[in-house]
Design a protein around this motif. Structure first.
Motif, mmCIF file in Angstrom:
data_model
loop_
_atom_site.group_PDB
_atom_site.id
_atom_site.type_symbol
_atom_site.label_atom_id
_atom_site.label_comp_id
_atom_site.label_asym_id
_atom_site.label_seq_id
_atom_site.Cartn_x
_atom_site.Cartn_y
_atom_site.Cartn_z
ATOM 1 N N ARG A 89 0.999 -1.253 0.143
ATOM 2 C CA ARG A 89 -0.040 0.008 0.094
ATOM 3 C C ARG A 89 0.968 1.394 -0.027
ATOM 4 N N LEU A 90 0.499 2.248 -0.793
ATOM 5 C CA LEU A 90 1.387 3.465 -0.970
ATOM 6 C C LEU A 90 1.072 4.245 0.248
ATOM 7 N N CYS A 91 2.126 4.808 0.999
ATOM 8 C CA CYS A 91 1.749 5.573 2.165
ATOM 9 C C CYS A 91 2.276 7.141 2.063
ATOM 10 N N GLN A 92 3.359 7.284 1.495
ATOM 11 C CA GLN A 92 3.641 8.559 1.072
ATOM 12 C C GLN A 92 4.980 8.611 0.048
ATOM 13 N N PHE A 93 5.104 9.617 -0.447
ATOM 14 C CA PHE A 93 6.497 9.948 -1.328
ATOM 15 C C PHE A 93 7.222 11.199 -1.008
ATOM 16 N N HIS A 94 8.204 11.246 -1.072
ATOM 17 C CA HIS A 94 9.094 12.246 -0.592
ATOM 18 C C HIS A 94 10.494 12.308 -1.626
ATOM 19 N N PHE A 95 11.215 13.338 -1.411
ATOM 20 C CA PHE A 95 12.200 13.495 -2.411
ATOM 21 C C PHE A 95 13.631 13.815 -1.418
ATOM 22 N N HIS A 96 14.635 13.514 -1.930
ATOM 23 C CA HIS A 96 16.074 14.068 -1.508
ATOM 24 C C HIS A 96 16.732 14.656 -2.655
ATOM 25 N N TRP A 97 17.481 15.803 -2.383
ATOM 26 C CA TRP A 97 18.016 16.634 -3.250
ATOM 27 C C TRP A 97 19.265 17.506 -2.862
ATOM 28 N N GLY A 98 19.873 18.011 -3.635
ATOM 29 C CA GLY A 98 21.290 18.672 -3.215
ATOM 30 C C GLY A 98 21.250 20.142 -3.096
ATOM 31 N N GLU A 99 22.237 20.727 -2.880
ATOM 32 C CA GLU A 99 22.199 22.197 -3.030
ATOM 33 C C GLU A 99 22.677 22.695 -4.295
ATOM 34 N N SER A 100 23.162 22.082 -5.134
ATOM 35 C CA SER A 100 23.340 22.117 -6.521
ATOM 36 C C SER A 100 22.918 20.867 -7.323
ATOM 37 N N ASN A 101 22.884 21.328 -8.819
ATOM 38 C CA ASN A 101 22.339 19.915 -9.577
ATOM 39 C C ASN A 101 23.408 19.088 -9.633
ATOM 40 N N ALA A 102 24.465 19.184 -9.027
ATOM 41 C CA ALA A 102 25.737 18.225 -9.398
ATOM 42 C C ALA A 102 25.594 16.917 -8.356
ATOM 43 N N TRP A 103 24.667 17.053 -7.202
ATOM 44 C CA TRP A 103 24.316 15.828 -6.283
ATOM 45 C C TRP A 103 23.106 16.103 -5.755
ATOM 46 N N GLY A 104 22.534 15.083 -4.885
ATOM 47 C CA GLY A 104 21.607 15.148 -4.391
ATOM 48 C C GLY A 104 20.683 13.544 -4.227
ATOM 49 N N TRP A 123 3.817 -0.208 2.278
ATOM 50 C CA TRP A 123 4.002 -1.420 3.127
ATOM 51 C C TRP A 123 3.169 -2.494 2.643
ATOM 52 N N ASN A 124 3.512 -3.448 3.254
ATOM 53 C CA ASN A 124 2.931 -4.954 2.893
ATOM 54 C C ASN A 124 1.629 -5.070 3.825
ATOM 55 N N SER A 125 0.632 -4.861 2.732
ATOM 56 C CA SER A 125 -0.717 -4.830 3.682
ATOM 57 C C SER A 125 -1.422 -6.335 3.306
ATOM 58 N N ASP A 126 -0.843 -7.193 3.026
ATOM 59 C CA ASP A 126 -0.945 -8.564 2.909
ATOM 60 C C ASP A 126 -0.764 -9.119 4.233
ATOM 61 N N LYS A 127 0.368 -8.672 4.829
ATOM 62 C CA LYS A 127 0.863 -9.269 5.833
ATOM 63 C C LYS A 127 0.683 -8.496 7.242
ATOM 64 N N TYR A 128 0.572 -7.195 7.063
ATOM 65 C CA TYR A 128 0.535 -6.342 8.211
ATOM 66 C C TYR A 128 -0.767 -5.356 8.252
ATOM 67 N N SER A 129 -1.260 -4.740 9.231
ATOM 68 C CA SER A 129 -2.263 -3.877 9.171
ATOM 69 C C SER A 129 -2.042 -2.388 9.250
ATOM 70 N N LEU A 130 -0.561 -2.378 9.737
ATOM 71 C CA LEU A 130 -0.301 -0.692 9.871
ATOM 72 C C LEU A 130 1.229 -0.646 9.560
ATOM 73 N N LEU A 141 8.392 -3.239 3.786
ATOM 74 C CA LEU A 141 8.407 -2.422 3.042
ATOM 75 C C LEU A 141 8.900 -2.421 1.435
ATOM 76 N N ALA A 142 8.273 -1.432 0.731
ATOM 77 C CA ALA A 142 9.022 -1.715 -0.681
ATOM 78 C C ALA A 142 8.944 0.028 -1.128
ATOM 79 N N VAL A 143 10.007 0.222 -1.359
ATOM 80 C CA VAL A 143 10.308 1.819 -1.782
ATOM 81 C C VAL A 143 10.591 1.654 -3.274
#
Ligand SMILES: Clc1ccc(Cc2nnn[n-]2)cc1
Ligand SMILES: [Zn+2]
Length: 263
Positions: A89-104, A123-130, A141-143
């Motif tokens: 089950r999708l619970c959230q998405f987010h990002f990681h980034w740098g101070e310049s386009n060279a990394w992040g 998160w695995n909703s077949d096996k868990y409830s939260l 989890l699967a990311v």
């Protein structure tokens, strides 16, 4: 839900990278994906991401990144297939980034850094409830990781970029609805790498099946610049710190095999 986990992140110092290695941790993330050492696995299936935009609820700044949260109380937005045996089950998405386009990015491909990386957390909703239960279990989890590169403007991303000024400070939340997370996936979702790893911020739990897409999505220079206008700090703090370089350093592979869905 992810809300509690993200609140946990809120308490954490923004630049907290966590220990370089977790005591006894032999499946930490992120890693460098060495393409010539990845192993093609013909058993890997197509990814089936079936996201319902009406489950999108809010966008907020948790002092580490900004995250878009989904209602994960039903199986409305799910991920199946790929390397996964169960439904997630999708619970959230987010990002990681740098101070310049060279990394992040957190992951790299043959040491190549990208300016940013999207993480869709399930998160695995077949096996868990939260989420809180799943986060403690092997493969709970699967990311999906998607690299961002600078190029043409990403029209689907713009709705999200336009919401960022309203959540500049740590702890700010605004309603954010009817957003289709699927629009952030690359055209080619057949080609990916997969390996067993961990969350990249505390609790750093080794419960993640990582699925890193080979094809990056293109976003404009200006769209990325708006990410960097966010702040690690809350409105009350005297010294404001811009939210950049919110990625963890790479971790040892420790004998793990990275499999590829393509040859
Ligand atoms: Cl908002 C947020 C949530 C989790 C993480 C850490 C993470 N673990 N795996 N991918 N990201 C960073 C920011
Ligand atoms: Zn992440």
């Amino acid at each position: 839900s992810m809300q509690k986990a993200a609140e946990y992140n809120l308490k954490m110092h923004p630049m907290w990278q966590g220990p370089l290695a977790v005591p006894g941790g032999d499946r930490q993330s992120p890693i460098d994906i060495v393409v010539r050492k990845s192993v093609f696995d013909s058993q890997l299936k197509h990814l089936i991401a079936d996201y319902d935009p009406t489950t999108c609820q809010q966008i907020w700044n948790n002092g580490y990144s900004f995250l878009v949260e989904y209602d994960d109380t039903t199986d409305k937005s799910t991920l199946k297939g790929g390397p996964l045996q169960d439904k997630f089950r999708l619970c959230q998405f987010h990002f990681h980034w740098g101070e310049s386009n060279a990394w992040g990015s957190e992951h790299t491909v043959d040491r190549r850094l990208f300016p940013a990386e999207l993480h869709l957390v399930h998160w695995n909703s077949d096996k868990y409830s939260l989420f809180e239960e799943a986060v403690m279990e092997d493969n709970g989890l699967a990311v999906i990781g998607v690299f961002l590169k600078v190029g043409k403007r990403h029209d689907g991303l713009q709705k999200l970029v336009d919401a960022l000024p309203a959540i500049r400070h740590k702890g700010s939340v605004v309603e954010f609805t009817k957003f289709d997370a699927g629009c952030l996936l690359p055209n080619n979702t057949e080609d990916y790498w997969t390996y067993h790893g961990s969350l990249t911020t505390p609790p750093l739990t080794e419960s993640v099946t990582w699925i890193v897409m080979k094809q990056a999505i293109e976003v404009s220079h200006d769209q990325l610049a708006v990410f960097r206008s966010l702040l690690f700090t809350s409105a009350e703090e005297e010294v404001q710190k811009s939210m950049v370089n919110n990625f963890r350093v790479q971790q040892p592979l420790r004998g793990r095999t990275v499999r590829s869905s393509f040859s």
